[in-house]
Design a protein around this motif. Sequence first.
Motif, PDB file in Angstrom:
ATOM      1  N   SER A 156      57.672 -73.677 -25.739  1.00 14.67           N
ATOM      2  CA  SER A 156      56.323 -73.272 -25.220  1.00 14.67           C
ATOM      3  C   SER A 156      55.459 -72.557 -26.335  1.00 14.67           C
ATOM      4  O   SER A 156      54.517 -73.067 -26.662  1.00 14.67           O
ATOM      5  CB  SER A 156      56.398 -72.324 -24.239  1.00 14.67           C
ATOM      6  OG  SER A 156      55.069 -71.842 -23.510  1.00 14.67           O
ATOM      7  N   LEU A 157      56.253 -71.893 -27.032  1.00 15.88           N
ATOM      8  CA  LEU A 157      55.679 -71.234 -28.315  1.00 15.88           C
ATOM      9  C   LEU A 157      55.266 -72.009 -29.474  1.00 15.88           C
ATOM     10  O   LEU A 157      54.231 -72.157 -29.748  1.00 15.88           O
ATOM     11  CB  LEU A 157      56.186 -69.996 -29.022  1.00 15.88           C
ATOM     12  CG  LEU A 157      56.215 -68.731 -28.036  1.00 15.88           C
ATOM     13  CD1 LEU A 157      57.491 -67.743 -28.705  1.00 15.88           C
ATOM     14  CD2 LEU A 157      54.977 -68.195 -27.736  1.00 15.88           C
ATOM     15  N   MET A 158      56.002 -73.241 -29.704  1.00  9.57           N
ATOM     16  CA  MET A 158      56.051 -74.207 -30.699  1.00  9.57           C
ATOM     17  C   MET A 158      54.709 -75.140 -30.035  1.00  9.57           C
ATOM     18  O   MET A 158      53.953 -75.484 -30.891  1.00  9.57           O
ATOM     19  CB  MET A 158      57.101 -75.151 -30.800  1.00  9.57           C
ATOM     20  CG  MET A 158      58.173 -74.503 -31.711  1.00  9.57           C
ATOM     21  SD  MET A 158      59.674 -75.688 -31.834  1.00  9.57           S
ATOM     22  CE  MET A 158      59.057 -77.195 -32.389  1.00  9.57           C
ATOM     23  N   ALA A 159      54.708 -75.309 -28.908  1.00  2.12           N
ATOM     24  CA  ALA A 159      53.646 -76.232 -28.177  1.00  2.12           C
ATOM     25  C   ALA A 159      52.267 -75.388 -28.316  1.00  2.12           C
ATOM     26  O   ALA A 159      51.272 -76.027 -28.523  1.00  2.12           O
ATOM     27  CB  ALA A 159      53.967 -76.442 -26.645  1.00  2.12           C
ATOM     28  N   GLN A 160      52.325 -74.003 -28.429  1.00  2.63           N
ATOM     29  CA  GLN A 160      51.078 -73.401 -28.478  1.00  2.63           C
ATOM     30  C   GLN A 160      50.504 -73.285 -30.117  1.00  2.63           C
ATOM     31  O   GLN A 160      49.854 -72.703 -30.390  1.00  2.63           O
ATOM     32  CB  GLN A 160      51.148 -72.063 -28.319  1.00  2.63           C
ATOM     33  CG  GLN A 160      51.385 -71.968 -26.731  1.00  2.63           C
ATOM     34  CD  GLN A 160      51.760 -70.573 -25.803  1.00  2.63           C
ATOM     35  OE1 GLN A 160      50.958 -69.917 -25.996  1.00  2.63           O
ATOM     36  NE2 GLN A 160      52.870 -70.775 -25.208  1.00  2.63           N
ATOM     37  N   GLY A 161      51.405 -74.031 -31.140  1.00  9.59           N
ATOM     38  CA  GLY A 161      50.878 -74.122 -32.481  1.00  9.59           C
ATOM     39  C   GLY A 161      51.919 -72.973 -33.334  1.00  9.59           C
ATOM     40  O   GLY A 161      51.445 -72.962 -34.532  1.00  9.59           O
TER      41      GLY A 161
ATOM     42  N   THR B 105      54.725 -72.075 -35.789  1.00  5.37           N
ATOM     43  CA  THR B 105      55.547 -72.940 -36.579  1.00  5.37           C
ATOM     44  C   THR B 105      56.876 -72.766 -35.881  1.00  5.37           C
ATOM     45  O   THR B 105      57.423 -71.696 -35.394  1.00  5.37           O
ATOM     46  CB  THR B 105      55.574 -72.358 -38.288  1.00  5.37           C
ATOM     47  OG1 THR B 105      55.987 -70.962 -38.253  1.00  5.37           O
ATOM     48  CG2 THR B 105      54.196 -72.562 -38.765  1.00  5.37           C
ATOM     49  N   PRO B 106      57.466 -73.611 -36.123  1.00  6.28           N
ATOM     50  CA  PRO B 106      59.164 -73.728 -35.531  1.00  6.28           C
ATOM     51  C   PRO B 106      59.952 -72.386 -35.655  1.00  6.28           C
ATOM     52  O   PRO B 106      60.521 -71.886 -34.808  1.00  6.28           O
ATOM     53  CB  PRO B 106      59.811 -74.906 -35.948  1.00  6.28           C
ATOM     54  CG  PRO B 106      58.620 -76.026 -36.253  1.00  6.28           C
ATOM     55  CD  PRO B 106      57.523 -75.245 -36.977  1.00  6.28           C
ATOM     56  N   ASP B 107      59.856 -71.995 -37.174  1.00 10.38           N
ATOM     57  CA  ASP B 107      60.699 -71.043 -37.536  1.00 10.38           C
ATOM     58  C   ASP B 107      60.078 -69.645 -36.883  1.00 10.38           C
ATOM     59  O   ASP B 107      60.816 -68.715 -36.182  1.00 10.38           O
ATOM     60  CB  ASP B 107      60.701 -70.557 -39.016  1.00 10.38           C
ATOM     61  CG  ASP B 107      59.450 -70.518 -39.805  1.00 10.38           C
ATOM     62  OD1 ASP B 107      58.209 -70.834 -38.887  1.00 10.38           O
ATOM     63  OD2 ASP B 107      59.199 -69.949 -40.824  1.00 10.38           O
ATOM     64  N   TRP B 108      58.843 -69.314 -36.698  1.00  6.56           N
ATOM     65  CA  TRP B 108      58.234 -68.380 -36.114  1.00  6.56           C
ATOM     66  C   TRP B 108      58.265 -68.284 -34.307  1.00  6.56           C
ATOM     67  O   TRP B 108      58.358 -67.538 -33.690  1.00  6.56           O
ATOM     68  CB  TRP B 108      56.783 -67.793 -36.546  1.00  6.56           C
ATOM     69  CG  TRP B 108      56.956 -66.967 -37.669  1.00  6.56           C
ATOM     70  CD1 TRP B 108      56.705 -67.225 -38.998  1.00  6.56           C
ATOM     71  CD2 TRP B 108      57.331 -65.438 -37.612  1.00  6.56           C
ATOM     72  NE1 TRP B 108      56.757 -66.135 -39.496  1.00  6.56           N
ATOM     73  CE2 TRP B 108      57.176 -65.208 -38.843  1.00  6.56           C
ATOM     74  CE3 TRP B 108      57.716 -64.587 -36.596  1.00  6.56           C
ATOM     75  CZ2 TRP B 108      57.704 -63.775 -39.237  1.00  6.56           C
ATOM     76  CZ3 TRP B 108      57.879 -63.615 -37.007  1.00  6.56           C
ATOM     77  CH2 TRP B 108      57.913 -63.002 -38.206  1.00  6.56           C
ATOM     78  N   ALA B 109      58.266 -69.717 -33.953  1.00  2.00           N
ATOM     79  CA  ALA B 109      58.518 -69.882 -32.729  1.00  2.00           C
ATOM     80  C   ALA B 109      59.816 -69.332 -31.972  1.00  2.00           C
ATOM     81  O   ALA B 109      60.025 -68.813 -31.214  1.00  2.00           O
ATOM     82  CB  ALA B 109      58.040 -71.290 -32.351  1.00  2.00           C
TER      83      ALA B 109
END
Length: 509
Positions: free
Chosen positions: A451-456, A458-462
């Motif tokens: 969900s966090l990746m979808a919201q923009g 970056t993969p590491d911070w998601a």
Amino acid sequence: MKIFTTKEIREIDRYTIENEGVDGLELMDRAATGVVLEVMSRFRPNQRIVIFAGSGNNGGDALLVAAKLYEHGYKPEVILFNVRSSQLSPACEACRNQLLSMENVRFTEVVSTYAPPELSSSDVVIDGLFGTGLRTPINSGFATLIRYISDSGAYVISIDVPSGLCGEWNSGTPRYNIMRANLTLAFQFERLSFFFEENADYIGEVKVIDIDLSEEAQRKTCSDFYRIEASDIRKVIKPRKPYCNKYAVGTLYMVAGSYGMMGAAVLAARSAMRAGVGLLTVHAPMCGFNPLQCGVPEALFETDENEYITTNIDVRRKYSALAIGPGLGTNDDTIAAVDSFLKKAAQPVVIDADALNCIAKRPILLKSIPRGSVLTPHAGEFDRLFGQHSTQEERLLKAIEVAKLYGFIIVLKGHNTMTVRYDGKVYVNSSGNAGMATAGCGDVLTGVIASLMAQGYTPDWAAVMGVYVHGLAGDMAAEEQGEMGLTASDIAANVGKAIKRIIDNKSGF
């Protein structure tokens, strides 16, 4: 918060001494004062305390602790090991001389063979034998002494680190030669080795004693290891714009579920919605229609051509993020579908659970994983992918290696979940509790990260954010249900509340 290595801490010590007008003995005095205050808060002056000191600076700390305890009316028995006579470090020698200048000190300096005092479960031992300067495993007489103390039942307080435990890596260290502490009083910083599951029984409770090392040096010193806290997450959370729509806050395509395991898909989908994704599409076999539509009515359902398993994944439009794995199963046709999906994916994918197990059955697929993807294995899944490992430390070292090799992010799930980036940076989570050792917990995490990746993000911070939010949601659920009664559904229900708590900065977060 940075997690510094032993070498980096030594440099911060040196910087503090050279630039802030503090000498080494003053730092030792601060450390000893912190230890004494902790001891005094727990034990009365009539408590029998036996202090074991080595010949290095850790031993010097222990001797200084003894002197300060005497000043406060305690009567510890002090045993200094100087088996290579006149080989005390300068600081240790100075602390010994200070202690011996006091009256009625119960002090023994061991220079040859020695029979330790009888210890029982009613005694307190302060362990100052070996500190972080230890470079090789302990053996011979000291190993015997450590085992004797650990087996005595006495309450053991280790100064800085338990004797025999290195600050970072301990793969060559026999476990029975490490002091089994009840309480570890670490100076200024927790050590990386404190966060590995296999070391928990040797460290016991951990308290950090602030000895006021240079904040400037801490800022300037780079580290590959970080402890993630709420303040770190709050800094990167993006507020929603007033005129946003569901497409603007992210679209997620999730492949999950199979006959008998649709619960995993429901949990992942529910947590993805609670974490804020705007539009979610779940691809699952036909049997998943009713469970998914009833369990998560906000999600769109895309049916596979098969009734019970996933056999064909055809992503027909562009999505902000992709996720695959919860409850997927490992049927041969499903493995083929995962193979095709990964080869066609042109963006990072969150890969969990049975998708990882499918890859483990066809290891060549590791090369098909898009760069920047997030893998979220528990210990068993990790070992199926990358070979058998006996400790969390070994898994972390392997994860650093393979993340660099393949260019993806690995979330090593556990009590201190560690997110490993492909540049070698490691983020250690600080939220969560033992109640989260429950079925479906990992499915919730997949939904949050995706969900966090979808919201923009970056993969590491998601991944880093998702792990923390997931753990905090578990902590909030445990406040209501207790650790014993905690379920994955409770965690999913608290994901949105956890994000709100972080943003609102409540309860001292």
